[in-house]
Scaffold this motif. Structure first.
Motif, short mmCIF file in Angstrom:
data_model
loop_
_atom_site.label_atom_id
_atom_site.label_comp_id
_atom_site.label_asym_id
_atom_site.label_seq_id
_atom_site.Cartn_x
_atom_site.Cartn_y
_atom_site.Cartn_z
N GLN A 42 56.04 -76.17 15.94
CA GLN A 42 56.81 -76.12 14.94
C GLN A 42 55.81 -74.50 14.20
O GLN A 42 56.85 -73.87 13.38
CB GLN A 42 56.09 -77.19 13.81
CG GLN A 42 56.51 -77.12 12.73
CD GLN A 42 56.46 -78.34 11.17
OE1 GLN A 42 55.09 -78.78 11.50
NE2 GLN A 42 56.37 -78.29 10.28
N MET A 43 54.33 -74.90 13.71
CA MET A 43 53.84 -73.36 13.27
C MET A 43 54.76 -72.15 14.30
O MET A 43 55.59 -71.06 13.50
CB MET A 43 52.56 -73.25 14.44
CG MET A 43 51.90 -71.94 12.95
SD MET A 43 50.36 -72.06 13.24
CE MET A 43 50.48 -71.77 15.03
N TYR A 44 55.05 -71.78 15.56
CA TYR A 44 55.30 -70.78 16.46
C TYR A 44 56.94 -70.70 16.23
O TYR A 44 57.83 -69.19 15.22
CB TYR A 44 55.38 -70.39 17.49
CG TYR A 44 53.95 -70.47 18.63
CD1 TYR A 44 53.15 -69.76 17.27
CD2 TYR A 44 53.77 -71.48 18.81
CE1 TYR A 44 52.17 -70.10 18.02
CE2 TYR A 44 52.59 -71.53 19.42
CZ TYR A 44 51.41 -70.86 19.12
OH TYR A 44 49.99 -70.30 19.13
N SER A 45 57.83 -72.16 15.05
CA SER A 45 59.15 -71.37 15.22
C SER A 45 59.55 -71.00 13.51
O SER A 45 59.93 -70.21 13.54
CB SER A 45 59.28 -73.41 15.25
OG SER A 45 61.00 -73.11 14.18
N LEU A 46 58.54 -71.88 12.93
CA LEU A 46 58.49 -71.19 10.75
C LEU A 46 57.58 -70.01 11.20
O LEU A 46 57.77 -69.18 10.31
CB LEU A 46 57.66 -72.62 10.51
CG LEU A 46 58.50 -73.86 10.74
CD1 LEU A 46 57.35 -74.34 9.83
CD2 LEU A 46 59.75 -73.62 9.78
N TYR A 47 57.04 -69.66 11.39
CA TYR A 47 56.30 -68.08 11.23
C TYR A 47 56.04 -67.38 12.70
O TYR A 47 54.66 -67.50 13.23
CB TYR A 47 54.65 -68.68 11.27
CG TYR A 47 55.04 -69.36 9.58
CD1 TYR A 47 54.81 -68.65 8.54
CD2 TYR A 47 54.49 -70.72 9.60
CE1 TYR A 47 55.42 -70.30 7.35
CE2 TYR A 47 54.72 -71.75 8.65
CZ TYR A 47 54.98 -70.99 7.43
OH TYR A 47 55.07 -71.71 5.78
#
Length: 183
Positions: A42-47
């Motif tokens: 999720q973090m890599y996708s959003l940021y």
């Protein structure tokens, strides 16, 4: 507020927080690892720029779900793992207590990036490490993009706080205590 009132409020808040689906009573390491993997995705996708931080860090502490609740006195709890070179090396819990003008419940994820060997070593050697004002934030609230400046780039520990849901405003890691656990 008296000490007794504060202690009773903190105890009651801890019980409420523990009941909010944060992994207490779960199947242990496998559950934490699955949540950590989902959080990183999720973090890599959003940021996407957090991948660069991840690649340049000496280790990352990933807390997939931290639940905080408070009514004048409050507390928070979550569990996660420390990864070095992509492999889980230890499991940690985080506990937070506070008092003041507050009301509500919130959940969020956060990742601490240890940017130096010294910062990672200090964290791993401590029996209970407490986050302080020396953490540089790269993502702090929903909707904010990755930010870096000269102060952030020189911080030995960087934090990404994201995925906030609930009725409290803002999330800060200051005062959070991290302790190694055996899930």
């Amino acid at each position: 507020l008296t000490r007794r009132g504060f202690a009773l409020g903190a105890l009651a808040t801890t019980g409420v927080t523990a009941a909010c689906g944060n992994g207490v009573g779960s199947s242990g390491a496998a559950t934490i690892d699955a949540r950590v993997n989902a959080t990183l995705s999720q973090m890599y996708s959003l940021y996407p720029n957090t991948r660069t931080l991840s690649d340049n860090s000496t280790g990352m502490l990933i807390m997939p779900l931290v639940t905080e609740a408070g009514f004048i006195v409050g507390g928070g709890y979550g569990r996660g793992s420390l990864r070095i070179d992509g492999a889980t090396v230890d499991y940690y819990s985080t506990v937070k207590g506070n008092a003041g003008l507050q009301i509500g419940v919130q959940q969020y994820a956060h990742v601490l990036f240890f940017m130096t060997e010294d910062a990672l070593s200090t964290f791993r050697r401590s029996t209970g490490w407490t986050a302080g004002a020396d953490i540089g934030y790269v993502v702090k609230d929903k909707g904010e993009t990755l930010t870096t400046d000269t102060n952030t780039l020189t911080s030995p520990i960087l934090a990404a706080v994201f995925g906030q849901a609930g009725l409290q405003i803002g999330a800060s890691l200051e005062g959070s205590k991290y302790t190694r656990i055996i899930p």
